[in-house]
Design a protein around this motif. Structure first.
Motif, PDB file in Angstrom:
ATOM      1  N   PRO A 385       0.805  -1.231   0.000  1.00  0.00           N
ATOM      2  CA  PRO A 385       0.000   0.000   0.000  1.00  0.00           C
ATOM      3  C   PRO A 385       0.837   1.280   0.000  1.00  0.00           C
ATOM      4  N   GLN A 386       2.050   1.226   0.537  1.00  0.00           N
ATOM      5  CA  GLN A 386       2.855   2.439   0.635  1.00  0.00           C
ATOM      6  C   GLN A 386       3.852   2.589  -0.517  1.00  0.00           C
ATOM      7  N   ASP A 387       3.813   1.668  -1.470  1.00  0.00           N
ATOM      8  CA  ASP A 387       4.775   1.707  -2.564  1.00  0.00           C
ATOM      9  C   ASP A 387       4.108   2.245  -3.832  1.00  0.00           C
ATOM     10  N   PRO A 388       4.614   3.346  -4.407  1.00  0.00           N
ATOM     11  CA  PRO A 388       3.960   3.953  -5.577  1.00  0.00           C
ATOM     12  C   PRO A 388       3.983   3.071  -6.824  1.00  0.00           C
ATOM     13  N   LEU A 389       4.943   2.150  -6.920  1.00  0.00           N
ATOM     14  CA  LEU A 389       4.992   1.265  -8.078  1.00  0.00           C
ATOM     15  C   LEU A 389       4.001   0.116  -7.971  1.00  0.00           C
ATOM     16  N   LEU A 390       3.839  -0.424  -6.768  1.00  0.00           N
ATOM     17  CA  LEU A 390       3.037  -1.630  -6.581  1.00  0.00           C
ATOM     18  C   LEU A 390       1.598  -1.359  -6.163  1.00  0.00           C
ATOM     19  N   ALA A 391       1.367  -0.272  -5.446  1.00  0.00           N
ATOM     20  CA  ALA A 391       0.018  -0.007  -4.930  1.00  0.00           C
ATOM     21  C   ALA A 391      -1.041   0.005  -6.028  1.00  0.00           C
ATOM     22  N   PRO A 392      -0.806   0.673  -7.171  1.00  0.00           N
ATOM     23  CA  PRO A 392      -1.848   0.665  -8.211  1.00  0.00           C
ATOM     24  C   PRO A 392      -2.128  -0.733  -8.770  1.00  0.00           C
ATOM     25  N   LEU A 393      -1.115  -1.612  -8.790  1.00  0.00           N
ATOM     26  CA  LEU A 393      -1.308  -2.960  -9.335  1.00  0.00           C
ATOM     27  C   LEU A 393      -2.258  -3.786  -8.491  1.00  0.00           C
ATOM     28  N   PHE A 394      -2.200  -3.578  -7.185  1.00  0.00           N
ATOM     29  CA  PHE A 394      -2.950  -4.434  -6.266  1.00  0.00           C
ATOM     30  C   PHE A 394      -4.102  -3.708  -5.572  1.00  0.00           C
ATOM     31  N   ALA A 395      -4.460  -2.549  -6.086  1.00  0.00           N
ATOM     32  CA  ALA A 395      -5.513  -1.765  -5.435  1.00  0.00           C
ATOM     33  C   ALA A 395      -6.852  -2.487  -5.408  1.00  0.00           C
ATOM     34  N   THR A 396      -7.090  -3.348  -6.374  1.00  0.00           N
ATOM     35  CA  THR A 396      -8.386  -4.044  -6.440  1.00  0.00           C
ATOM     36  C   THR A 396      -8.260  -5.532  -6.118  1.00  0.00           C
ATOM     37  N   MET A 397      -7.187  -5.926  -5.452  1.00  0.00           N
ATOM     38  CA  MET A 397      -7.016  -7.348  -5.144  1.00  0.00           C
ATOM     39  C   MET A 397      -8.094  -7.815  -4.173  1.00  0.00           C
ATOM     40  N   SER A 398      -8.400  -9.108  -4.228  1.00  0.00           N
ATOM     41  CA  SER A 398      -9.411  -9.690  -3.348  1.00  0.00           C
ATOM     42  C   SER A 398      -8.924  -9.674  -1.910  1.00  0.00           C
ATOM     43  N   ALA A 399      -9.860  -9.741  -0.975  1.00  0.00           N
ATOM     44  CA  ALA A 399      -9.506  -9.682   0.442  1.00  0.00           C
ATOM     45  C   ALA A 399      -8.602 -10.833   0.863  1.00  0.00           C
ATOM     46  N   ASP A 400      -8.737 -11.988   0.186  1.00  0.00           N
ATOM     47  CA  ASP A 400      -7.930 -13.149   0.571  1.00  0.00           C
ATOM     48  C   ASP A 400      -6.718 -13.336  -0.342  1.00  0.00           C
ATOM     49  N   LEU A 430      -1.910 -17.955 -13.944  1.00  0.00           N
ATOM     50  CA  LEU A 430      -1.632 -17.323 -15.235  1.00  0.00           C
ATOM     51  C   LEU A 430      -2.682 -16.256 -15.558  1.00  0.00           C
ATOM     52  N   SER A 431      -3.933 -16.540 -15.265  1.00  0.00           N
ATOM     53  CA  SER A 431      -5.014 -15.603 -15.590  1.00  0.00           C
ATOM     54  C   SER A 431      -4.873 -14.279 -14.844  1.00  0.00           C
ATOM     55  N   GLN A 432      -4.170 -14.296 -13.707  1.00  0.00           N
ATOM     56  CA  GLN A 432      -3.995 -13.080 -12.923  1.00  0.00           C
ATOM     57  C   GLN A 432      -2.965 -12.138 -13.532  1.00  0.00           C
ATOM     58  N   HIS A 433      -2.186 -12.627 -14.490  1.00  0.00           N
ATOM     59  CA  HIS A 433      -1.119 -11.814 -15.073  1.00  0.00           C
ATOM     60  C   HIS A 433      -1.410 -11.380 -16.507  1.00  0.00           C
ATOM     61  N   ILE A 434      -2.305 -12.074 -17.193  1.00  0.00           N
ATOM     62  CA  ILE A 434      -2.584 -11.781 -18.594  1.00  0.00           C
ATOM     63  C   ILE A 434      -3.006 -10.323 -18.769  1.00  0.00           C
ATOM     64  N   GLY A 435      -2.314  -9.627 -19.709  1.00  0.00           N
ATOM     65  CA  GLY A 435      -2.693  -8.267 -20.058  1.00  0.00           C
ATOM     66  C   GLY A 435      -2.302  -7.192 -19.068  1.00  0.00           C
ATOM     67  N   LYS A 436      -1.605  -7.538 -17.981  1.00  0.00           N
ATOM     68  CA  LYS A 436      -1.258  -6.548 -16.966  1.00  0.00           C
ATOM     69  C   LYS A 436      -0.118  -5.626 -17.419  1.00  0.00           C
ATOM     70  N   GLY A 437       0.710  -6.064 -18.361  1.00  0.00           N
ATOM     71  CA  GLY A 437       1.806  -5.226 -18.844  1.00  0.00           C
ATOM     72  C   GLY A 437       2.807  -4.874 -17.762  1.00  0.00           C
ATOM     73  N   LEU A 438       3.191  -5.834 -16.950  1.00  0.00           N
ATOM     74  CA  LEU A 438       4.137  -5.589 -15.858  1.00  0.00           C
ATOM     75  C   LEU A 438       5.497  -5.156 -16.403  1.00  0.00           C
ATOM     76  N   THR A 439       6.170  -4.289 -15.645  1.00  0.00           N
ATOM     77  CA  THR A 439       7.473  -3.785 -16.064  1.00  0.00           C
ATOM     78  C   THR A 439       8.578  -4.424 -15.239  1.00  0.00           C
ATOM     79  N   GLU A 440       9.799  -4.342 -15.757  1.00  0.00           N
ATOM     80  CA  GLU A 440      10.949  -4.873 -15.020  1.00  0.00           C
ATOM     81  C   GLU A 440      11.152  -4.109 -13.717  1.00  0.00           C
ATOM     82  N   GLU A 441      10.861  -2.823 -13.721  1.00  0.00           N
ATOM     83  CA  GLU A 441      11.008  -2.035 -12.499  1.00  0.00           C
ATOM     84  C   GLU A 441      10.023  -2.511 -11.424  1.00  0.00           C
TER      85      GLU A 441
END
Length: 605
Positions: A385-400, A430-441
């Motif tokens: 939650p406190q990381d500007p790179l990762l927070a947007p990726l996981f903002a809508t993750m499920s509670a579990d 695999l379905s959780q990563h499709i189309g996410k466009g993750l970067t090396e950073e």
């Protein structure tokens, strides 16, 4: 209740007759059953006032054993059937007479014996019938006077690694620390004179209040079982030595709440604006009822399982103690019985140690599912939650989501197949990563913070474990980046990866890249064998697999090796039938039939 002694007398008489018929030598399984009948069935039944066995008038069997056919079983199966009859009778009686803890203890032993002596299919049937027979009884834990914990209709029992321990509808869990079949009771408490009296010099029942800037912490040292979850994980707030024990302004509010909710004894709680948040601390009653057999320590109870004494009344608890989660003594030396007071540390209570030459899996060495869950919760609750790179990726993750990732890692490292069974294995991940466009950073930050979470969560810090953990995290995260690109075509039906102390990802090129151009068929299709033609590996099975199939599975086995395919034939066939092998498309039915014919006809080279 006027017929109580008579109904129990029949059960006791039958048990005594069967115990006397158990062989004294030779058949070790039935020998052990005879001992269990004596110590955990006959003894508690005889403690019920007015109940005595009468086998004096039972005819003597040929060979000298009293009791005829019943007392002289002529085979292991016959003995198993007689134990099963007793278990069914005891369970029916237990359902009719729920207020007799001695009957519950005897029923627990008979149920365990009846299921243990049965074959696999019979054991499943017996377990189901026993559960049905006592389905009218509520889930609960009863503390037998100077005896075991009598666990009724609790569906979930886990070991310290988070692995499932088989349950029976009625169980008796060891409380004295001396059972040879832990966690089950074997009657040792009666032989050693175990007593459940509280120590008058125990830590007093006193609730302390510590007011902080954002949150007030409530604590009762008389309830604490000294697990160290708070002091080890948030040492700026909870102090192992020195006073005050709690300094609530020494940590962030979310970290304090996490530590309070994770306290297994129920000693801690918190308040905001002067109002205690007991229901929040107790997970709003949403957790499944479960018992964890902690390593060298107490039973950790969660999910609000009712705890009653030998008279059926609620066990008295200290001020402020949680009723949703609590810790029960397992070493036999607590000063606050039945609750744990941490004495297992001082008496050096230990569970049986595995053989020195039995190499632990990475999963076991890490500390099992609880350890991976601690790691992923810290990562997703604290660092993301406190990381500007990762927070947007996981903002809508499920509670579990943290728990799901923990189950994935546990399975990868050799633990139970919870992720595959609950969520669908590799295709789901695999379905959780499709189309996410993750970067090396982003990948680099994810790896750095996850490994930091592992250290903070207390996972082992030795070089061997860190090497194995880091290697998989690096490998898996790079695949996630690759599979997430918009032009990626990752294989959809790959098996779950498995990592052990000797695992490597394979040499470069051994894996089919999700970004590789789609190649045409690399091998001409061979004609399939006729209906009456013998099927062989070289002529008919090997040609079914393309070079891309061989490449994609090379990290598991070699599809062009007779020895490898023969050894894994059943697993390959199961995947072919399910349509998830090869990983890019399902085989037509006629090809699957050829492979199945080869397996069924002896797997000719």
């Amino acid at each position: 209740m006027s017929d109580l002694p008579q109904s129990l007398r029949r059960l006791l008489t039958a048990a005594a007759a069967l115990e006397s018929a158990a062989p004294s030598e030779g058949d070790r399984q039935r020998q052990g059953a005879g001992t269990r009948l004596r110590d955990s069935v006959l003894r508690p039944l005889r403690q019920i006032q007015g109940v005595t066995a009468d086998i004096a008038n039972v005819p003597e069997a040929p060979g000298g054993s009293a009791g005829g056919e019943v007392e002289a079983p002529d085979s292991a199966q016959h003995f198993s059937d007689k134990v099963w009859e007793l278990a069914r009778a005891a369970t029916k009686l237990r359902a009719e007479l729920p207020d007799l803890p001695e009957l519950a203890e005897a029923t627990a032993a008979l149920q365990d014996l009846a299921i243990g002596l049965a074959g696999d299919s019979a054991a499943v049937q017996r377990l189901s019938e026993l559960a049905s027979l006592q389905s009218n009884l509520p889930p609960q834990i009863q503390v037998a006077h100077n005896g075991p914990y009598l666990v009724t209709n609790v569906a979930h029992l886990y070991d310290w690694l988070g692995q499932v321990v088989p349950v029976r509808p009625q169980m008796a869990l060891c409380r004295c620390g001396g059972s040879r079949i832990k966690p089950l009771c074997d009657g040792t408490h009666a032989r050693i004179g175990f007593t459940d009296a509280k120590d008058p010099d125990r830590v007093p029942d006193r609730r302390d209040t510590y007011v902080g800037q954002q949150v007030t912490i409530l604590d009762n040292r008389g309830t604490c079982q000294h697990s160290g979850f708070c002091t080890d994980r948030l040492a700026t707030v909870f102090h192992l030595r020195g006073e005050p024990f709690v300094t609530p302004s020494g940590g962030r509010m979310d970290e304090i709440i996490r530590a309070v909710r994770d306290c297994p004894s129920g000693a801690l709680s918190y308040a905001i604006d002067g109002e205690e948040a007991r229901d929040e601390v107790d997970y709003h009653g949403t957790r499944a009822q479960a018992i964890e057999v902690s390593r060298d320590g107490p039973y950790r109870i969660a999910g609000g399982i009712p705890l009653i004494d030998s008279k059926g009344e609620d066990v008295v608890r200290n001020e402020g103690a949680s009723r949703e989660h609590y810790a029960l003594c397992r070493c036999g030396h607590s000063q606050n019985k039945p609750f744990c007071s941490g004495m297992h540390w001082y008496v050096q209570f230990k569970d049986p140690v595995r053989a020195s030459d039995d190499e632990p899996t990475i999963f076991e060495w890490a500390g099992g599912l609880p350890a991976f869950t601690r790691m992923t919760r810290l990562f997703y609750e604290k660092y993301v939650p406190q990381d500007p790179l990762l927070a947007p990726l996981f903002a809508t993750m499920s509670a579990d989501h943290p728990q799901r990732v923990a189950k994935w890692l546990a399975e990868v490292f050799g633990g139970p197949k919870n992720y595959s069974e609950e969520f669908g294995g590799y295709p789901r991940m695999l379905s959780q990563h499709i189309g996410k466009g993750l970067t090396e950073e982003q990948r680099t930050r994810w790896v750095t913070l996850l490994l930091r979470s592992a250290r903070e969560a207390g996972l082992p810090n030795d070089a061997e474990f860190r090497s194995a953990l880091g290697a998989y995290i690096e490998w898996g995260s790079r695949l996630a980046v690759e599979n997430s690109q918009t032009d990626a075509r990752p294989p959809e039906h790959m098996p779950m990866p498995h990592w052990d102390w000797h695992t490597a990802a394979g040499p470069p090129g051994s894996r089919v890249s999700a970004l590789a151009p789609r190649a045409p068929e690399e091998r001409a299709a061979s004609p399939l064998p006729g209906e009456d033609e013998p099927v062989s590996y070289e002529s008919h099975v090997k040609p079914l697999f393309r070079p891309t199939d061989k490449q994609s599975m090379s990290f598991v086995f070699d599809l062009w090796s007779y020895d490898d395919v023969s050894r894994h034939a059943d697993a390959i066939l199961a995947r072919l039938r399910a349509g998830n092998m090869p990983c890019d498309r399902a085989w037509p039915a006629e090809k699957v039939d050829v492979f199945e014919r080869w397996v069924k006809t002896g797997k000719a080279p």
